[in-house]
Design a protein around this motif. Sequence first.
Motif, PDB file in Angstrom:
ATOM      1  N   ILE A   1     -10.260  -4.154   7.008  1.00 22.93           N
ATOM      2  CA  ILE A   1     -11.692  -4.030   6.719  1.00 22.93           C
ATOM      3  C   ILE A   1     -12.043  -4.813   5.453  1.00 22.93           C
ATOM      4  N   LEU A   2     -11.224  -4.653   4.425  1.00 15.67           N
ATOM      5  CA  LEU A   2     -11.494  -5.329   3.151  1.00 15.67           C
ATOM      6  C   LEU A   2     -11.499  -6.846   3.333  1.00 15.67           C
TER       7      LEU A   2
ATOM      8  N   LEU B   1     -11.875   6.061   7.249  1.00 14.77           N
ATOM      9  CA  LEU B   1     -10.742   5.970   6.328  1.00 14.77           C
ATOM     10  C   LEU B   1     -10.510   7.312   5.639  1.00 14.77           C
ATOM     11  N   TYR B   2     -11.613   7.987   5.340  1.00 11.98           N
ATOM     12  CA  TYR B   2     -11.475   9.270   4.660  1.00 11.98           C
ATOM     13  C   TYR B   2     -10.757  10.278   5.552  1.00 11.98           C
TER      14      TYR B   2
ATOM     15  N   GLY C   1       0.829  -1.205   0.000  1.00  6.15           N
ATOM     16  CA  GLY C   1       0.000   0.000   0.000  1.00  6.15           C
ATOM     17  C   GLY C   1       0.852   1.238   0.000  1.00  6.15           C
TER      18      GLY C   1
ATOM     19  N   SER D   1       2.995  12.244   6.364  1.00  6.71           N
ATOM     20  CA  SER D   1       2.014  11.836   5.376  1.00  6.71           C
ATOM     21  C   SER D   1       2.070  10.313   5.158  1.00  6.71           C
ATOM     22  N   TYR D   2       3.324   9.764   5.083  1.00  8.78           N
ATOM     23  CA  TYR D   2       3.464   8.327   4.868  1.00  8.78           C
ATOM     24  C   TYR D   2       3.054   7.533   6.095  1.00  8.78           C
TER      25      TYR D   2
ATOM     26  N   PHE E   1      -7.411  -0.301   6.212  1.00 10.11           N
ATOM     27  CA  PHE E   1      -8.098  -0.618   4.959  1.00 10.11           C
ATOM     28  C   PHE E   1      -8.061  -2.118   4.645  1.00 10.11           C
TER      29      PHE E   1
ATOM     30  N   PHE F   1      -3.581   4.147   7.317  1.00 11.85           N
ATOM     31  CA  PHE F   1      -4.740   3.982   6.433  1.00 11.85           C
ATOM     32  C   PHE F   1      -4.779   2.560   5.866  1.00 11.85           C
ATOM     33  N   PHE F   2      -3.629   2.155   5.312  1.00  6.89           N
ATOM     34  CA  PHE F   2      -3.607   0.820   4.714  1.00  6.89           C
ATOM     35  C   PHE F   2      -3.768  -0.272   5.753  1.00  6.89           C
TER      36      PHE F   2
ATOM     37  N   ALA G   1      -3.325  12.297   5.868  1.00  6.30           N
ATOM     38  CA  ALA G   1      -2.169  11.995   5.031  1.00  6.30           C
ATOM     39  C   ALA G   1      -1.939  13.106   4.021  1.00  6.30           C
TER      40      ALA G   1
ATOM     41  N   ALA H   1      -7.152   9.505   5.430  1.00  2.77           N
ATOM     42  CA  ALA H   1      -6.602   9.909   4.138  1.00  2.77           C
ATOM     43  C   ALA H   1      -6.396  11.421   4.102  1.00  2.77           C
TER      44      ALA H   1
ATOM     45  N   LEU I   1       2.502   1.790  -3.306  1.00  2.08           N
ATOM     46  CA  LEU I   1       1.582   2.365  -4.288  1.00  2.08           C
ATOM     47  C   LEU I   1       1.323   3.842  -3.975  1.00  2.08           C
ATOM     48  N   TYR I   2       1.306   4.147  -2.703  1.00  7.17           N
ATOM     49  CA  TYR I   2       1.095   5.537  -2.280  1.00  7.17           C
ATOM     50  C   TYR I   2       2.234   6.398  -2.797  1.00  7.17           C
TER      51      TYR I   2
END
Lengths: 371, 635
Positions: free
Chosen positions: A320-321, A290-291, A175, A306-307, A317, A313-314, A297, A294, A178-179
Motif C-alpha cells: 500500500i505504501l 491493517l488495523y 518489518g 502473532s508473527y 503495508f 501485515f507488513f 497479531a 494488527a 522490527l516487530y
Amino acid sequence: MSPIDRRMLYHVNWPLVGVLAALFFVGVLNLYSASGVRLGEGVSVEPYYQKQVIWGTIGLFGMVAFTAFDYRRLSAVAWPLYAVSLLLLLAVPFLGKTIYGAKRWLDFGLFSFQPSELAKFAMLLLGARILSAQPDRLDLKRLSYIIGLGLVPALMIIKQPDLGTGMLVLLLLCGLILYRGIRPWLFRTLCVLMPLVMPLAWFGLKDYQKRRILAFLDPATDPLGSGYHILQSEIALGSGRIFGKGYLSGTQSQLRFLPEKHTDFAVAVLGEEWGFFGMMLLLSLFCAFLYQIATVAREAKDPFGSYLAAGVFFYFFWQILINMGMVMGLMPVVGIPLPFISYGGSATLVNFCLLGLVLNVSMRRYLFKQS
Amino acid sequence: MKSSYNSCGQEPPRLGVGLLQCLIFGLFCLFAVRLWYLQIHLGPVFTEKSRNNQLRTEYIFAPRGFLRDRNGELLAVNEPAFVLGLVREDCDDIPATLNQVAAWTGLPAERLKDIYARNKPKVKPFEALTLVPDLDFPLIAKVEGGSLRWPGLEILSRTRRKYIYGHLLSHVLGFVAEASETEMQADPTLSLGDFVGKQGLENRLDDRLRGAKGRRLIEVDVTGRRLSEELQRGPKAGEEIFLSIDLGLQQLGHKVLEGKAGSVVVMDPDSGEIHALVSEPSYDSNTFTTGLSSAQWAELRDDPMHPLQNRATQGVYPPGSVFKLLMAAAGLHEKAIDPNETVYCTGELALGNHVFRCWKKGGHGTVNFQRALIESCDTYFYKLGMKLGVDRISSYAKLAGLGVATGIDLPHEKAGLIPSREWKMKRYGVRWTKGEDLNMSIGQGYTGLTPLQVARLISALINGGKVLKPQLMRGVPAQVLSSVPLTPEHAAMIKRAMVATVEDPRGTCRRVLTPGVVVGAKTGTAQVVRLSEEMKRMGDAVPYRFRDHAWMAGFGEQGKKRYVVVAMVEHGLHGASGAGPVVKAMLDALFLGKKELPPRDVGGAERAGEPAARLVVDPVEPTFPEVPHEPGAAQ
C-alpha cells in the motif's frame, strides 16, 4: 483436534472479513471504470473486472482452505519450503521463460508460475518461525543471520530482474525484525549507517531504474519519458479535486492519458473519479484493514501466530505504501500493485490466501486456552 | 492474554504491536496530507492540465476574399490544388515510398527526404504529411494507379490562391505565400501551410482578405485521435475587394510597354482612384504561391531588367522637363513670374564660368510664360530658378507631395527626393551652389520622382491644388493629404499652357492630340549620365544604358470625365517619341473606347513547359532589390 471446529465459526474475525469484502468490492467497481476506453462512440470496456471477480472467487476458496488447518503445523514446513523456493529461483535463469525482457516465470505446461511468489510466502513462514523463537531482542549476530537468509532469495529475484518483488521480500523480513525488535544500540548504529550505504546501491541499479528514480525526483525533466507516468497520475488525482469527475467520467483514464490504469495506477482512476472524498474513504478502509490484522497479531494465541499475522501485515503495508506513494508522486515508479484495487490474478489469489492465514490465527486464539 | 504468552515462556512483542499501530497512523497521515495537497490545494492546476490533455483547439480555414477590378472582373480567386501527402501510420516502407515519389515527380530523392524529416515532428502519424504541394493530372493518375502498391500515399485537396492575370497585376496585387516561422509566432491563428499576403495589396489588405478562421474544440485521446468536436465559431470568409484598376486599361499599358522598361499610371484627379498602375517588365504572381525554388528566385532577382521592382512606386527618376510644371506653379505663387514678361533665349545662359544650355541649339528667341512651357524652353526656367532659389522650390515641391511617399496601399513605396541646402550639406558635406538651382529648375540634378508622384502632381495642378492619396480601391472617398497653394487663375494658366503644348504647331506633345478630347501634357527627358561630345554625336544610337529616360505627363478631359496619364519609359530617349505613344494609347482607350480585354495570361498552356512538381522545395523569402536609379547619378 478437528481441523474445523464449530466453535471456531463464532470466532471468525468478521470485521476483517467485512473490510476485505468492502475493499474487494471497491476494487472491482473501480476496475470496471479503469478498463473502459472511450472511442468515438461510447465506451469499450475490457473484461478485466470479470476476471478479477473470477480470481476473487478462486481466492475465496483459497482463503477457506488456509483456515482449515492448524497454522502451527506451518512452522514445520518453513525450512523445506524455503529450500524449495530457493531451488526454483535457481532454476529460473535456465528454464524460465522470458516475458517483457525479464525471466520470472517457470512454465509447467498447464500454468506458469512465479517462484518469487512462493519465495515471499516461504520468507514469511521462515521469518515468523525464527523470530518467534527469539527469546530476546536481536543482537548483531542474529540480525545478520536473518538478513542473510532474506538476502539470498531477494538478490536472486532482483537479478531476474524484478526489483519490486525482491525489495518486498526484504522489506517484509525487515518489518518482522522490527516487530521482534533489535537491541537499542544496534538500532541506533543502523540508523546512522543506512544513509551511508544507500548511495552505494545506486551503482547496482539498471539504467531504466535510475531513470525512474531521477524522473521521480523531478518529473518535469522528461515529461514524455520516465516522468510521464508520475505526471499523468498526479494530473488524474489532482483533477479529481474534492468530489471527483464522477464514476466512469475520468478523462485521464478514459482517454488513456494515464498509463497502466488497470494495474499499477488503478487507484489514480479512483482518485480522478471520486476525488479527495473517495480517496479518504479508501485510505480509511485500508487503515481499518491493517488495523484488524494488527489486532490479530496482538491477540494471537502464540508467538508464531502473532508473527505470521505481523508478516501478513507488513506484506500489505509495504504494497500500500509503495503503490499509493508512487501514484501520489511520493515514491519512484516501481511495479508493485495495490492489493484488491489493481488487477492481477495470482496476486489476488495470494492476497486471499494470506488473509485466510490471518483468519486462521484469529479464530484459533481462544481454542488453545481450553485445550 | 498475556498469560498465554507467558505460558510459552516468551515476552509478547509489545513494542512490535505499538509499531504496527504507529505505521498505520503514519500511513494515514502521510497520504491524507498528500491527497489534500494534490486534490484540493493543487486541484485547479491539475484540472487545467487535464483539460489541456483532453481538449485541442482546431482552426477552420476561412476562404480568402476575391479581388476584382473596378468593373467586377475577377483578378484573384482561390482554386483547388492537389497535394501529395504521406500518412506514416499506413506506410510500410517510408524510404522506398519516398524514392518512388522521387521517380514519379522527377524531384531529387534527397529533397523529399529533407521535406519528410523537416515536417515529421509537426505532423501526427495518422495525419498526412505534405510531400509534393502541386500535382498535375498525369501525376495524380500515376499516384492513383500505384496506390495499392504504395500504401500511405494520399492525394489531398487544398485551396490555393490563383491570379487569373498573373503578369498583368503582379505589382499591384503582389502575392501570397506560406506563412514563415516569424509570422506564425506573431499571429497564433496562423498555422503551418497557411497563406499570408507577402507583397502588394495582398500584403496591405491581408487582414481584410484573410477573414477570420473558425474555431472548433476537439476532444482527443492520448494518441491524438479525435473523439468528439464542438464548433465554437464558424469561419468568416475574407472580404471581396473591388479595385479601382481597370483591367482593360492595365492590359493595354502592359501591351504598349512590352519589351521596354517603364511605367504607366492612370489616375482620376478628383477621387485619387488609380485606373491603371503598370510596371514593365513584370513577373507572374502565381510562381510565388506555390513556393519558389532558389534557382527561380535567383533568376528573378538577378534579372538586369528588375522585373520585381514596381517602377510606378519604387522607380525614382529625375523628372526632366515635367518638373517645369511645378516650377511654373511655384513661380506664379511666389510672384516671380509675370506671365506677359518675356525672356530672350539665345540657347545658352552663362553663370560664372559655366555655360548652361537650352535643349534647342540656337535658342527659342523671345518666349513668354506659355511659350516657354509649350516649347519647354530651358533658358526661361533657368532664369526662374535663379530668381526662386532652392529653398522656395523645394518647400513648394514638398507641399505638392513630392519627396514623400504618396501613401498608396502598396508596401515598400519610395519617397523620391527633393533636394535642399540642408540635405546636400548632410549628404555630401558640400554647400549648395547657384548652378544647382538652375539644374534643379529643369528637373535634373538630385531631384528624383516616382511616376505615381508625378501623376499626383498633375492631378493637383488640375483639380485646384488638392494632393490626394492614390486609391487602389473603388468607391473610397477622396482623401486630401495636403494642398498646393494655387489660385484658380494660376491653375487655369498652367492648364492652358499644357493644352497648348499639345495643340500648338510647335508644341512638344502634338502626338497625343486626341479628337474630341481636351488634352494637356508635358514631356520630360531625363539625363541618365552626362554624355560625352562623342556620344552626343551618336544621336539615338547611344548604348541603351546611357540613353535618356522619357517622360510624358498629361491629362485628358471630356465632359465630366477627366484622367491624368503619366508614362515613363526607361532609356526611351525623347519624351515625346518615347513616352508619347504610351500616353496616346491610354487616352484613346479612356475616351475613344479603343481597348480590348486581354486573353487570360496564365493557364495550363503557360505552365505546361515547366516541370509540374517544382514547388516548395526551398522557399525563399523575397526581399526586393534597391532601386537602381539613384537620383544623384544624373549629374
